[in-house]
Scaffold this motif. Structure first.
Motif, PDB file in Angstrom:
ATOM      1  N   THR A 104       0.825  -1.204   0.000  1.00  0.00           N
ATOM      2  CA  THR A 104       0.000   0.000   0.000  1.00  0.00           C
ATOM      3  C   THR A 104       0.862   1.258   0.000  1.00  0.00           C
ATOM      4  O   THR A 104       0.505   2.262  -0.620  1.00  0.00           O
ATOM      5  CB  THR A 104      -0.931   0.012   1.228  1.00  0.00           C
ATOM      6  N   GLY A 105       2.003   1.197   0.669  1.00  0.00           N
ATOM      7  CA  GLY A 105       2.906   2.342   0.676  1.00  0.00           C
ATOM      8  C   GLY A 105       3.500   2.620  -0.691  1.00  0.00           C
ATOM      9  O   GLY A 105       3.646   3.782  -1.098  1.00  0.00           O
ATOM     10  N   ILE A 106       3.858   1.573  -1.421  1.00  0.00           N
ATOM     11  CA  ILE A 106       4.395   1.737  -2.772  1.00  0.00           C
ATOM     12  C   ILE A 106       3.355   2.378  -3.683  1.00  0.00           C
ATOM     13  O   ILE A 106       3.644   3.311  -4.441  1.00  0.00           O
ATOM     14  CB  ILE A 106       4.847   0.378  -3.330  1.00  0.00           C
ATOM     15  N   TYR A 107       2.139   1.896  -3.595  1.00  0.00           N
ATOM     16  CA  TYR A 107       1.064   2.450  -4.425  1.00  0.00           C
ATOM     17  C   TYR A 107       0.832   3.918  -4.085  1.00  0.00           C
ATOM     18  O   TYR A 107       0.648   4.761  -4.971  1.00  0.00           O
ATOM     19  CB  TYR A 107      -0.205   1.631  -4.195  1.00  0.00           C
ATOM     20  N   ARG A 108       0.845   4.243  -2.796  1.00  0.00           N
ATOM     21  CA  ARG A 108       0.604   5.628  -2.377  1.00  0.00           C
ATOM     22  C   ARG A 108       1.754   6.541  -2.808  1.00  0.00           C
ATOM     23  O   ARG A 108       1.521   7.674  -3.260  1.00  0.00           O
ATOM     24  CB  ARG A 108       0.427   5.678  -0.859  1.00  0.00           C
ATOM     25  N   ALA A 109       2.979   6.053  -2.673  1.00  0.00           N
ATOM     26  CA  ALA A 109       4.126   6.883  -3.062  1.00  0.00           C
ATOM     27  C   ALA A 109       4.099   7.193  -4.555  1.00  0.00           C
ATOM     28  O   ALA A 109       4.455   8.297  -4.977  1.00  0.00           O
ATOM     29  CB  ALA A 109       5.428   6.181  -2.680  1.00  0.00           C
ATOM     30  N   TRP A 110       3.671   6.208  -5.357  1.00  0.00           N
ATOM     31  CA  TRP A 110       3.686   6.406  -6.808  1.00  0.00           C
ATOM     32  C   TRP A 110       2.544   7.308  -7.251  1.00  0.00           C
ATOM     33  O   TRP A 110       2.738   8.228  -8.051  1.00  0.00           O
ATOM     34  CB  TRP A 110       3.602   5.050  -7.511  1.00  0.00           C
ATOM     35  N   PHE A 111       1.325   7.073  -6.741  1.00  0.00           N
ATOM     36  CA  PHE A 111       0.158   7.777  -7.254  1.00  0.00           C
ATOM     37  C   PHE A 111      -0.213   9.007  -6.435  1.00  0.00           C
ATOM     38  O   PHE A 111      -0.617  10.021  -6.995  1.00  0.00           O
ATOM     39  CB  PHE A 111      -1.032   6.816  -7.326  1.00  0.00           C
TER      40      PHE A 111
END
Length: 547
Positions: A226-233
Motif C-alpha cells: 500500500t505504501g508503494i502504491y501511495r508513493a507512486w500515485f
C-alpha cells in the motif's frame, strides 16, 4: 564442443530473455543508487515506515503460524489416516487457492459488517437492540491475517501431503510396530521428516502475503504494497516508490534465503522400498469426527462461505453494469490473460529447451534468474517495469517524431504491452516449471536419434518435443492464464487509461462499498480459478489411488 554448444544462438536468446525479465530488479536498484534521499522518502521514514515494517512482520509471523496449523494437520490426516470423506477432502482442500485474498476480504466484510446478515441474525435471535451488540470489526490487520491463512494454507497442505506420502509412510509403519499411536507417530516421525516441505510451503504463502495489495488496501492495513502504491500515485514520486520496493525486496530475499537454508540442511532420500503405499490407519468414533471437522473447517471458511456469499449477492443484486460493460471487462481480462499465457509458454519453451540442449552452465543460471520474478510482489514489478519502460517510451516518441514529424504518443505504456511485460516477469516461472517438468519426461535418447537424422535444435523441438509435451504446455498456459485473471496490484498501477479488468472492477466497486455489485466480477474470477484447480486436484486423487 561444450563451449560452442553452450554459446549457441539458442543460448544467446535465452540469456537475452532472462536479462529482460530481470530488468525490473536492476531498475529498482539503479533508482536507489542515483535517486538520493528526497523529501517524500524522509517523510515516509519519519511517519509510516516503522508501521510498514511492524505490520509486515506481524502478518508474516501470523501467516507462518496459521498456514502451518491449518495445512499440516489436514495434510497428515488425509495422507496417513482414513475417515469418512477423506477422498473428497484430499483434493478439495486445495480449492481455496482459487479465491483471491481480496475477494475473500469483500465477502467476509459483507457477511460480518454491522448491518450484515450474521450480526443481524444474531441480534434477532438474541432479541437485543443493535446498540447492545456488535462484533469486532473484520477490517483490521487481524482480519487480513485470517484471510491470508485460509487462502494460502493449500501451499503448505500440498507440499506437506506429498512429503508425508513419499517420505514418512514407511517410517510410520515402523513406528506402529513399536507401539506408537497415530498422534505420537505424527509428532515424532511424520512432522520432522516433512519439515523441509513445510518450510517451502510456508515460504510460498509468505511471498503471496508480501505481494498482496487488494486485501490489505481494502482493510486499511498499512503495508509496503500500500505504501508503494501511495508513493507512486499520491505523491508521484518514483524514487520513493523504488526505495520502498527495495525494502520489500529485502523481506522477500530473507524469505527465499531462509527457505533455501532450511532445505539445504535437511535432506531425506527415499528408497524404492520406502515408496510403497502404506495403508492408512482407520479412525473411528470421536477421532473420525474430529478429523472430518479439522478438514471441513478450512474448506468451509476458505471456499464454501465465500463462494456461497458471492452467489447469493450475484443472484439477489449483482453488478448493475452486467451487460455490455461486463462483456468489455471480460474481454479485457481474457485478452491480457491469453496474450500473457501464449507468450509465457513460448518463452518458457525457449528457456527450458536451451537448458536441455546445452551443456553450458549459462542456460541453467539464466533460468534461475527468471525464477526470481515469482517471488516479487506485483507492485514491485510494476515500479521496476515502469521506470525503464517510461524512459524507453519517451525516447521512442521523440525519435519517431524527429523522423516523421508527428509524435506517436505512448507506444508501450499507452497500451497493454508494458502490462503484459509485467505479467511475464511475475508469472513466467509458473509456466517454466510446468514446461521443464514436461521436457524431463522425454528421454535424452530421442534427442540423440534426432541429431543422427540431421535435425538441428529447431527441427528437433518442433517435430519431436512439441508433440510429446503438448499436455505440459497446455497446463503451463492454463496456470498463467488464471494467475493473470486474478492479478490486481500490477494491473492497477500499469493498466492504460480507461482500461479495466474484472479484478480492477471488483476492487473499485468494493472500495466504494458497492459490495453487491462487486460480486459478479469477483465470482467470475473465482470460477475461472476453480477450473484448473479442479483438474489438478482430481489428478492428485487419481494418482494417489492408482498406486
Amino acid at each position: 564442443m561444450s563451449n560452442k554448444s553452450g554459446w549457441s544462438f539458442l543460448t544467446v536468446q535465452a540469456f537475452t530473455v532472462a536479462l529482460l525479465i530481470a530488468l525490473p530488479i536492476f531498475s529498482i536498484v539503479g533508482s536507489l543508487l542515483v535517486g538520493g534521499t528526497n523529501e517524500v522518502w524522509r517523510h515516509l521514514v519519519d511517519t509510516v515506515l516503522t508501521e510498514y515494517v511492524a505490520t509486515t512482520l506481524m502478518l508474516c509471523l501470523g501467516v507462518s503460524v496459521g498456514v502451518i496449523l491449518v495445512g499440516v494437520p489436514t495434510a497428515w490426516l488425509v495422507s496417513m489416516t482414513d475417515f469418512p470423506g477423506r477422498r473428497l477432502f484430499e483434493w478439495a482442500l486445495i480449492l481455496p487457492l482459487a479465491v483471491p485474498a481480496y475477494v475473500m476480504a469483500y465477502t467476509y466484510t459483507d457477511l460480518l459488517q454491522f448491518v450484515g446478515p450474521v450480526q443481524t441474525w444474531m441480534r434477532e435471535g438474541l432479541g437485543i437492540k443493535p446498540s447492545q451488540f456488535r462484533l469486532p470489526d473484520i477490517r483490521t490487520s487481524g482480519g487480513a491475517l485470517l484471510m491470508f491463512i485460509f487462502v494460502f494454507y493449500p501451499y503448505v497442505y500440498l507440499l506437506a501431503r506429498a512429503a508425508f506420502l513419499e517420505r514418512a509412510s514407511s517410517m510410520v509403519e515402523v513406528g506402529r510396530s513399536l507401539g506408537l499411536g497415530p498422534w505420537r507417530s505424527f509428532y515424532r516421525i511424520s512432522l520432522p521428516m516433512a519439515r523441509p516441505a513445510i518450510v517451502a510451503g510456508t515460504s510460498l504463502a509468505l511471498m503471496e502475503t508480501l505481494a498482496d495489495y487488494g486485501a490489505v488496501s481494502y482493510f486499511g492495513v498499512q503495508t509496503f504494497t500500500t505504501g508503494i502504491y501511495r508513493a507512486w500515485f499520491s505523491f508521484g514520486d518514483r524514487v520513493a516508490a523504488a526505495q520502498l520496493s527495495a525494502v520489500l525486496l529485502a523481506f522477500v530475499a530473507v524469505v527465499v534465503v531462509l527457505e533455501r537454508f532450511s532445505r539445504g540442511r535437511a535432506r531425506f532420500h527415499v528408497t524404492g522400498a520406502q515408496r510403497r503405499n502404506t495403508p492408512p490407519q482407520r479412525l473411528h468414533g470421536l477421532r473420525a469426527l474430529g478429523a472430518v471437522l479439522v478438514c471441513a473447517l478450512p474448506l468451509t471458511l476458505g471456499l464454501l462461505i465465500p463462494v456461497g456469499t458471492l452467489l447469493h449477492m450475484s443472484f439477489t443484486g449483482g453488478d448493475a453494469q452486467f451487460g455490455a460493460r461486463f462483456v468489455q471487462l471480460g474481454r479485457n481480462s481474457f485478452v491480457l490473460a491469453l496474450g500473457t499465457a501464449v507468450a509465457a509458454v513460448a518463452i518458457s519453451l525457449l528457456l527450458a529447451y536451451a537448458v536441455r540442449a546445452s551443456r553450458h552452465l549459462l542456460p541453467r543460471v539464466v533460468t534461475r534468474i527468471v525464477g526470481l520474478g515469482y517471488a516479487l510482489p506485483g507492485s514491485v514489478i510494476a515500479v521496476g517495469v515502469l521506470i525503464p519502460v517510461t524512459r524507453l517510451d519517451t525516447w521512442l516518441g521523440v525519435a519517431i517524431a524527429e523522423l516523421t514529424g508527428r509524435h506517436p504518443g505512448l507506444l508501450l505504456t499507452g497500451g497493454i504491452a508494458a502490462l503484459v511485460y509485467a505479467y511475464l516477469v511475475r508469472f513466467l516461472t509458473v509456466s517454466l516449471q510446468a514446461v521443464e517438468a514436461g521436457l524431463t519426461k522425454v528421454k535424452p535418447s530421442m534427442d540423440d536419434a534426432a541429431r543422427s537424422l540431421g535435425y538441428g535444435h529447431g527441427a528437433t523441438l518442433w517435430k519431436i518435443h512439441l508433440p510429446l509435451v503438448r499436455g505440459s504446455l497446455l497446463t503451463a498456459g492454463l496456470l498463467v492464464f488464471v494467475d493473470v485473471m486474478k492479478e490486481l496490484p500490477a494491473t492497477l498501477v500499469m493498466r492504460p487509461f480507461n482500461f479495466d479488468t474484472l479484478a480492477t472492477q471488483a476492487y473499485m466497486l468494493a472500495s466504494d462499498e458497492r459490495l453487491i455489485e462487486a460480486a459478479t466480477p469477483a465470482l467470475t474470477i473465482v470460477a475461472v480459478g476453480l477450473l484448473p484447480l479442479l483438474l489438478i486436484s482430481r489428478q492428485i486423487a487419481r494418482d494417489r489411488h492408482s498406486k
